[in-house]
Enzyme design. Structure first.
Site, PDB file in Angstrom:
ATOM      1  N   ARG A  71       0.835  -1.185   0.000  1.00 18.15           N
ATOM      2  CA  ARG A  71       0.000   0.000   0.000  1.00 18.15           C
ATOM      3  C   ARG A  71       0.878   1.246   0.000  1.00 18.15           C
ATOM      4  O   ARG A  71       1.935   1.275   0.606  1.00 18.15           O
ATOM      5  CB  ARG A  71      -0.894   0.032   1.240  1.00 18.15           C
ATOM      6  CG  ARG A  71      -2.170  -0.761   1.078  1.00 18.15           C
ATOM      7  CD  ARG A  71      -3.076  -0.648   2.281  1.00 18.15           C
ATOM      8  NE  ARG A  71      -2.577  -1.393   3.407  1.00 18.15           N
ATOM      9  CZ  ARG A  71      -2.042  -0.863   4.489  1.00 18.15           C
ATOM     10  NH1 ARG A  71      -1.947   0.456   4.616  1.00 18.15           N
ATOM     11  NH2 ARG A  71      -1.590  -1.614   5.461  1.00 18.15           N
ATOM     12  N   TYR A 214      -1.276  -3.212  -6.934  1.00 20.63           N
ATOM     13  CA  TYR A 214      -1.141  -3.955  -5.677  1.00 20.63           C
ATOM     14  C   TYR A 214      -2.481  -4.036  -4.915  1.00 20.63           C
ATOM     15  O   TYR A 214      -3.227  -3.046  -4.853  1.00 20.63           O
ATOM     16  CB  TYR A 214      -0.084  -3.300  -4.780  1.00 20.63           C
ATOM     17  CG  TYR A 214      -0.108  -3.910  -3.395  1.00 20.63           C
ATOM     18  CD1 TYR A 214       0.435  -5.181  -3.184  1.00 20.63           C
ATOM     19  CD2 TYR A 214      -0.742  -3.277  -2.328  1.00 20.63           C
ATOM     20  CE1 TYR A 214       0.355  -5.779  -1.938  1.00 20.63           C
ATOM     21  CE2 TYR A 214      -0.822  -3.869  -1.077  1.00 20.63           C
ATOM     22  CZ  TYR A 214      -0.269  -5.120  -0.896  1.00 20.63           C
ATOM     23  OH  TYR A 214      -0.365  -5.720   0.332  1.00 20.63           O
ATOM     24  N   LYS A 223      -9.575  -2.234   1.558  1.00 19.64           N
ATOM     25  CA  LYS A 223      -9.292  -1.125   2.475  1.00 19.64           C
ATOM     26  C   LYS A 223     -10.058   0.143   2.081  1.00 19.64           C
ATOM     27  O   LYS A 223     -10.509   0.892   2.939  1.00 19.64           O
ATOM     28  CB  LYS A 223      -7.789  -0.829   2.503  1.00 19.64           C
ATOM     29  CG  LYS A 223      -6.923  -2.026   2.829  1.00 19.64           C
ATOM     30  CD  LYS A 223      -7.188  -2.583   4.208  1.00 19.64           C
ATOM     31  CE  LYS A 223      -6.218  -3.723   4.505  1.00 19.64           C
ATOM     32  NZ  LYS A 223      -6.404  -4.270   5.848  1.00 19.64           N
ATOM     33  N   HIS A 243     -11.065  -2.755  11.439  1.00 18.44           N
ATOM     34  CA  HIS A 243      -9.949  -3.563  10.959  1.00 18.44           C
ATOM     35  C   HIS A 243      -9.769  -4.745  11.915  1.00 18.44           C
ATOM     36  O   HIS A 243      -8.817  -4.783  12.695  1.00 18.44           O
ATOM     37  CB  HIS A 243      -8.701  -2.666  10.937  1.00 18.44           C
ATOM     38  CG  HIS A 243      -7.530  -3.253  10.227  1.00 18.44           C
ATOM     39  ND1 HIS A 243      -6.226  -2.881  10.506  1.00 18.44           N
ATOM     40  CD2 HIS A 243      -7.445  -4.173   9.248  1.00 18.44           C
ATOM     41  CE1 HIS A 243      -5.407  -3.549   9.722  1.00 18.44           C
ATOM     42  NE2 HIS A 243      -6.106  -4.338   8.955  1.00 18.44           N
ATOM     43  N   SER A 266      -0.618  -3.972  11.496  1.00 14.14           N
ATOM     44  CA  SER A 266       0.012  -4.965  10.608  1.00 14.14           C
ATOM     45  C   SER A 266       1.208  -5.611  11.298  1.00 14.14           C
ATOM     46  O   SER A 266       1.828  -5.025  12.186  1.00 14.14           O
ATOM     47  CB  SER A 266       0.478  -4.358   9.300  1.00 14.14           C
ATOM     48  OG  SER A 266       0.216  -3.010   9.252  1.00 14.14           O
ATOM     49  N   CYS A 268       1.250  -8.179  13.259  1.00 14.88           N
ATOM     50  CA  CYS A 268       1.012  -8.664  14.620  1.00 14.88           C
ATOM     51  C   CYS A 268       0.262  -9.992  14.624  1.00 14.88           C
ATOM     52  O   CYS A 268      -0.205 -10.438  15.671  1.00 14.88           O
ATOM     53  CB  CYS A 268       0.261  -7.631  15.435  1.00 14.88           C
ATOM     54  SG  CYS A 268       1.209  -6.143  15.758  1.00 14.88           S
ATOM     55  N   ASP A 291      -9.636  -9.998   8.532  1.00 11.69           N
ATOM     56  CA  ASP A 291      -9.129  -8.638   8.333  1.00 11.69           C
ATOM     57  C   ASP A 291     -10.137  -7.527   8.638  1.00 11.69           C
ATOM     58  O   ASP A 291      -9.754  -6.495   9.151  1.00 11.69           O
ATOM     59  CB  ASP A 291      -8.634  -8.489   6.893  1.00 11.69           C
ATOM     60  CG  ASP A 291      -7.734  -7.272   6.688  1.00 11.69           C
ATOM     61  OD1 ASP A 291      -6.954  -6.941   7.603  1.00 11.69           O
ATOM     62  OD2 ASP A 291      -7.824  -6.639   5.626  1.00 11.69           O
ATOM     63  N   ARG A 386       2.182 -12.046  -1.196  1.00 11.40           N
ATOM     64  CA  ARG A 386       0.803 -12.296  -0.738  1.00 11.40           C
ATOM     65  C   ARG A 386       0.197 -13.524  -1.390  1.00 11.40           C
ATOM     66  O   ARG A 386       0.608 -13.935  -2.473  1.00 11.40           O
ATOM     67  CB  ARG A 386      -0.063 -11.083  -1.102  1.00 11.40           C
ATOM     68  CG  ARG A 386       0.297  -9.813  -0.346  1.00 11.40           C
ATOM     69  CD  ARG A 386      -0.452  -9.716   0.935  1.00 11.40           C
ATOM     70  NE  ARG A 386       0.005  -8.631   1.797  1.00 11.40           N
ATOM     71  CZ  ARG A 386      -0.678  -8.227   2.874  1.00 11.40           C
ATOM     72  NH1 ARG A 386      -1.814  -8.793   3.200  1.00 11.40           N
ATOM     73  NH2 ARG A 386      -0.208  -7.262   3.634  1.00 11.40           N
TER      74      ARG A 386
HETATM   75  O1  SAT Z   1      -1.933  -4.274   1.918  1.00 10.74           O
HETATM   76  S1  SAT Z   1      -3.349  -4.615   2.016  1.00 10.74           S
HETATM   77  O2  SAT Z   1      -4.097  -3.441   2.422  1.00 10.74           O
HETATM   78  O3  SAT Z   1      -3.866  -5.109   0.763  1.00 10.74           O
HETATM   79  C1  SAT Z   1      -3.517  -5.812   3.198  1.00 10.74           C
HETATM   80  C2  SAT Z   1      -3.352  -5.338   4.577  1.00 10.74           C
HETATM   81  O4  SAT Z   1      -2.569  -4.409   4.858  1.00 10.74           O
HETATM   82  O5  SAT Z   1      -4.032  -5.900   5.457  1.00 10.74           O
HETATM   83 MN    MN Z   2      -5.345  -5.514   7.186  1.00 10.32          MN
END
Ligand code: SAT
Ligand code: MN
Length: 603
Positions: A71, A214, A223, A243, A266, A268, A291, A386
């Site tokens: 991101r 991405y 998101k 989240h 993130s 964790c 998520d 990913r």
């Molecule tokens: O990077 S993403 O937003 O696609 C996934 C995440 O950070 O949980």
């Molecule tokens: Mn996330």
């Protein structure tokens, strides 16, 4: 629009308006079918963008451009009419100015490409909690990923009818093709980060994304819609877009179960917790989501759905030890990005649990041979490699994971990565105290981080800093308000957990499946059967109330459950001076009162 499958006038008008702007070679409406998925994959394989994996049926590996691996937070904008509404954590630009800039880059940006129109539902189609979006994208990679991560296609258009509400989501990789030009096997995107945009227009509830392929930047249901835009809708409509993972924990002896939602920043271990295998006998954990949770009050209780249909998980570090259920989920029908490729047609990443089987192709497409003596060897997979996989492939997906009404939430967990001070678990004494512990959540900065002080704590209230579409102070106020609409006995209980305490550089708690021992106490506290002691920071278990793993000594457990009064005083001082100060003048008075109260209790 001759090939449009819908009579929805507003949708057709928007598609036409965008087509006139981006000038695609063709327009294609996604129907969400298997045939369509296979067709898109064929296009991607033929173009040299996807590699079929012999070892995993119907699975494919993509290598992105090195600039397009995560991101782009610095290029993520909340363009509200008033700057003040975006708050201290969001990048703000005046919406008219941003639109003008973006219209200029969108002009003709789909030349030589197909413009895909992807109607999708976040949440089970037709669920009272679900929302419909339509993503326009010039990327077949987006079409297949959206098919996994959301519910796509004809059924969504049926629910939309001729005048249903939808959230317009515009996406382009930002790489038009000249006559006869192809991608030449290279991931298309705008490599200059300064020319990427992930923009949100809160008042219009619209998303405009440009330049990146991405996940978090391009799969706009995730998101962008399900958190940033949904958080704004939730504020206006009286619910919560968070989240958070959602899990179901069952005590097998009497088949009683509890639903737990949990927010962590993130890195964790959210996906690991969402599908963990309890090491403690007699308990079962099943997954509802890993998520995002959308939570609404119904019959006086807080019900949650997972708006997604798949997992977009981090590869590196995922193994049969850390997350067996994720490993079993990704055996087939999985899309990988930026993992390494083995000679026999499988993926590999650092921390997968076994050595690289021979020569690999790394995520940048170069030959790579593992050299365990070379500590400086570049990793073969990108750290943010990913996998995209349908949630139904998870061996422990809960049968009710698609229940359109959602599941009633019994407990909400917050957490972060904290080497010191924060105990293994503590519980809030009320809703507002719960909002308080969520609001001060933070994670320690690790070694390599930019110019930030190592060991210093970056506050990430409810793990929403990158994902809240409006002012963080207003967001916390909204949490306080939601609590007023749920009676005390029906309110979920709030907990704060920390799996990451360290002593002499070593983790004190083993984590992963052993975290079930902490969840068991959470369960018992919700059940009324738990034992707790009152402390200045909240309710805590006695060490004897936690089933101790064999490799944790009694003394270590005692330390993990002690209240470090001096450490907490410093914590509270930091919250007051460096964190809450930033939220003024919008810091809710209820949270200021919680801060005063804990300070007093600490003496
Ligand atoms: O990077 S993403 O937003 O696609 C996934 C995440 O950070 O949980
Ligand atoms: Mn996330």
């Amino acid at each position: 629009m001759s090939n449009s499958p819908t009579n929805h006038a507003k949708l057709n008008a928007w598609v036409k308006e965008i087509a006139d702007l981006v000038e695609p070679a063709n327009i294609y409406w996604a129907d969400g079918s298997k045939a369509e998925y296979d067709q898109m994959i064929k296009i991607l394989v033929d173009a040299g963008l996807a590699t079929p994996l012999k070892k995993r049926p119907n699975s494919f590996l993509f290598r992105s451009d090195p600039s397009d691996v995560a991101r782009a937070e610095s290029r993520t904008f909340i363009a509200s009419q008033n700057k003040d509404d975006a708050g201290p954590y969001n990048n703000w630009i005046n919406p008219a100015e941003l639109k003008e800039k973006m219209r200029a880059v969108y002009k003709g940006c789909m030349k030589g490409r197909t413009m895909y129109v992807i109607p999708f539902s976040m949440g089970p189609i037709g669920s009272p909690i679900a929302k419909i979006g339509v993503e326009i994208s010039d990327s077949p990679y987006v079409v297949v990923n959206m098919q996994i991560m959301t519910r796509v296609g004809t059924k969504v258009l049926e629910v939309l009818g001729t005048d249903g509400e939808f959230i317009p989501c515009l996406h382009s990789v930002g790489k038009p093709l000249a006559e006869g030009q192809t991608d030449g096997g290279k991931w298309p995107c705008e490599p200059d980060v300064e020319k990427k945009y992930i923009s949100h227009f809160p008042e219009e509830r619209t998303i405009w994304s440009f330049g990146s392929g991405y996940g978090g930047n391009a799969l706009l249901g995730k998101k962008c819609l399900a958190l940033r835009i949904a958080s704004i809708a939730a504020r206006d409509e009286g619910w919560l877009a968070e989240h958070m993972l959602i899990l179901k924990m069952t005590r097998e002896a009497d088949n009683k179960f509890k639903y737990i939602a949990a927010a962590f920043p993130s890195a964790c271990g959210k996906t690991n917790l969402a599908m963990l295998i309890p090491t403690i006998p007699g308990w079962k954990v099943e997954c509802i989501g890993d998520d995002i949770a959308w939570m609404k009050i119904r019959d006086g209780k807080l019900y949650a759905i997972n708006p997604e249909a798949g997992f977009f998980g981090v590869g590196p570090g995922t193994s049969m030890h850390s997350n067996p259920n994720a490993m079993l989920s990704i055996k087939e029908n999985t899309i990988f990005s930026n993992a390494a490729l083995t000679e026999d047609g499988d993926i590999w990443w650092e921390g997968i649990g076994y050595d690289a089987p021979g020569k690999l192709i790394d995520w940048k497409g170069r030959e790579w041979i593992q050299d365990k003596n070379n500590k400086d060897q570049e990793p073969s997979a990108h750290a943010n490699a990913r996998f995209t996989v349908p949630a139904r492939q998870c061996p422990v997906i809960a049968p009710e994971w698609e229940d359109p009404n959602g599941v009633p939430i019994d407990a909400i967990l917050f957490g972060g990565r904290r080497a010191s001070v924060i105990p293994l678990i503590h519980q809030a004494k009320s809703w507002n105290h719960g909002v308080f512990i969520g609001s001060i959540a933070g994670s320690e900065i690790t070694g390599a981080a930019l110019d930030l002080k190592v060991g210093s704590v970056r506050r990430d209230p409810m793990a929403m800093v990158p994902f809240c579409g409006y002012h963080m102070g207003d967001y916390l106020k909204h949490w306080v308000e939601v609590g007023k609409n749920i009676s005390e006995e029906n309110q979920p209980k709030f907990f704060f957990v920390n799996w990451f305490r360290k002593k002499d550089g070593k983790f004190m708690w083993p984590g992963f499946g052993e975290n079930s021992r902490v969840l068991k106490w959470v369960f018992e506290q919700c059940d009324g059967s738990g034992k707790a002691v009152d402390t200045p920071i909240g309710l805590m278990p006695e060490p004897s109330s936690i089933d101790r793993p064999s490799d944790v000594s009694e003394e270590t457990l005692k330390e993990l459950l002690a209240v470090d009064i001096e450490g907490w005083k410093a914590e509270i001082k930091d919250v007051r001076e460096n964190h809450y100060a930033k939220l003024e003048p919008k810091l809710p008075k209820e949270l200021a009162a919680e801060l005063d109260a804990i300070e007093k209790r600490l003496g």
